[in-house]
Design a protein around this motif. Structure first.
Motif, PDB file in Angstrom:
ATOM      1  N   ARG A  50      28.970  71.729  87.546  1.00 37.02           N
ATOM      2  CA  ARG A  50      28.439  70.526  86.913  1.00 37.02           C
ATOM      3  C   ARG A  50      27.093  70.160  87.539  1.00 37.02           C
ATOM      4  O   ARG A  50      26.889  70.350  88.746  1.00 37.02           O
ATOM      5  N   LEU A  56      29.975  60.998  87.190  1.00 40.12           N
ATOM      6  CA  LEU A  56      31.255  61.033  86.478  1.00 40.12           C
ATOM      7  C   LEU A  56      32.166  59.938  87.021  1.00 40.12           C
ATOM      8  O   LEU A  56      32.453  59.900  88.227  1.00 40.12           O
ATOM      9  N   ASP A 143      35.285  62.327  82.872  1.00 38.60           N
ATOM     10  CA  ASP A 143      35.743  63.715  82.916  1.00 38.60           C
ATOM     11  C   ASP A 143      37.066  63.906  82.188  1.00 38.60           C
ATOM     12  O   ASP A 143      37.799  64.848  82.468  1.00 38.60           O
TER      13      ASP A 143
END
Length: 270
Positions: A50, A56, A143
C-alpha cells in the motif's frame, strides 16, 4: 516463461498507484498474448503493498461526506470510489492468482480482464480528482474491502459470494442514484464516468455469479441456498433494499439469491 501467479503477485506487491495500474495492464496484456504460463508456483501475499497515502482508518472513524451538491463533498465521494477501485485491482489479481489453480484458463481470463478494468476505473477517477484540484491520497480511506478478502482467503466460493456478489453488487444498487446526484449538481463529467464504470461492474458481478454457480453445481450445492449460507457466515455487514434488481438480473444475480437475506439484515456500504 513467467507464471500467471508470479504476474498476479507482482501486481499485489506494487504499492505506488500509477505503477500498480501499469503492472495490472501489463499482466493482463501478457496473459492475453500467451506470455504467461497457467502455473501457480508462488503464493499470493496475505496483504498487498500500500502507498503511504491515503491514511487508512476504521470504517467508523471515516468522516461524513455530506451531500453531493458541494464540490468538496463530490471530491470526497470520488475519492472514496477511487479507493474502492484501487483495492479492487488487488482483489481481481488475488482471485486469479490465489484460486486459479482450481479452474481452467477461462477463470483467469475473466479475473485478469476484471483486474485491467478496475485499473482503468481507478485511473479515470484519479484523473477526475486531479481535474477538481485534488488527488488520490488527499483524504483518508478505510480497509473494509481487503478485510473481506482476508475473511475469504481460504475458500473461492466464499470469495465469489462476498466480493463480486455482495460488495460489487451493492455498487449496482447505489450508482444510479449517485449519477443522478452528480448530474443535478452540474458535474456531468463525473456522472458520465460513473455510468461508464457501472456498465463494467455489471460484467464483474456476472463473472463472479457465473463462477459461483459453476462451482456450486460441481460440488452438488444449490447455488442460491449456499450463497445465503456463505453470506451469513462471512459478511460482516448486512443487506437490505433498495436493490437494483434490473442490473443484478443482467449479471445473473437474481432475487432468489438475495431476497431471503434482505428481511433480516441491515446494509453496510463500503
Amino acid at each position: 516463461m513467467t507464471s500467471l501467479a508470479h504476474a498476479c503477485r507482482n501486481v499485489l506487491l506494487t504499492a505506488d498507484p500509477h505503477a500498480k495500474v501499469m503492472a495490472a495492464r501489463a499482466a493482463t496484456r501478457d496473459w492475453r498474448l500467451g506470455r504467461l504460463d497457467h502455473r501457480f508456483d508462488v503464493a499470493m501475499p496475505d496483504r498487498p503493498a500500500r502507498p503511504t497515502r491515503p491514511d487508512l482508518l476504521p470504517p467508523n472513524r471515516m468522516p461524513k461526506r455530506g451531500k453531493v451538491g458541494s464540490e468538496r463533498s463530490r471530491i470526497a465521494m470520488l475519492h472514496a470510489l477511487a479507493h474502492i477501485e484501487f483495492v479492487a485491482i488487488d482483489l481481481a489479481y488475488d482471485c486469479a492468482g490465489r484460486f486459479g489453480a482450481g479452474f481452467g484458463p477461462a477463470f483467469a481470463d475473466d479475473w485478469m480482464q476484471v483486474g485491467a478494468e478496475e485499473a482503468m476505473h481507478f485511473a479515470l477517477l484519479s484523473r477526475r480528482l486531479r481535474a477538481l484540484g485534488s488527488a488520490y491520497g488527499d483524504l483518508p480511506a478505510h480497509d473494509g474491502l481487503w478485510e473481506a478478502a482476508e475473511e475469504t482467503a481460504h475458500d473461492v466460493m466464499a470469495r465469489l459470494a462476498i466480493v463480486p456478489m455482495v460488495l460489487e453488487a451493492r455498487a449496482l444498487d447505489i450508482t444510479p442514484a449517485t449519477v443522478e446526484r452528480f448530474s443535478k449538481a452540474g458535474d456531468l463529467n463525473s456522472a458520465r464516468m460513473l455510468g461508464r464504470i457501472m456498465k463494467d461492474e455489471i460484467r464483474h458481478v456476472a463473472a463472479g455469479t457465473r463462477w459461483f454457480v459453476s462451482a456450486a453445481n460441481r460440488a452438488g450445492f444449490d447455488a442460491p441456498e449456499y450463497y445465503q449460507i456463505l453470506v451469513n457466515r462471512h459478511f460482516r455487514g448486512s443487506l437490505k433494499p433498495p436493490f437494483n434488481d434490473s442490473a443484478r438480473s443482467q449479471a445473473g444475480l437474481t432475487r432468489e439469491f438475495y431476497a431471503a437475506l434482505a428481511s433480516s439484515r441491515l446494509i453496510c456500504t463500503l
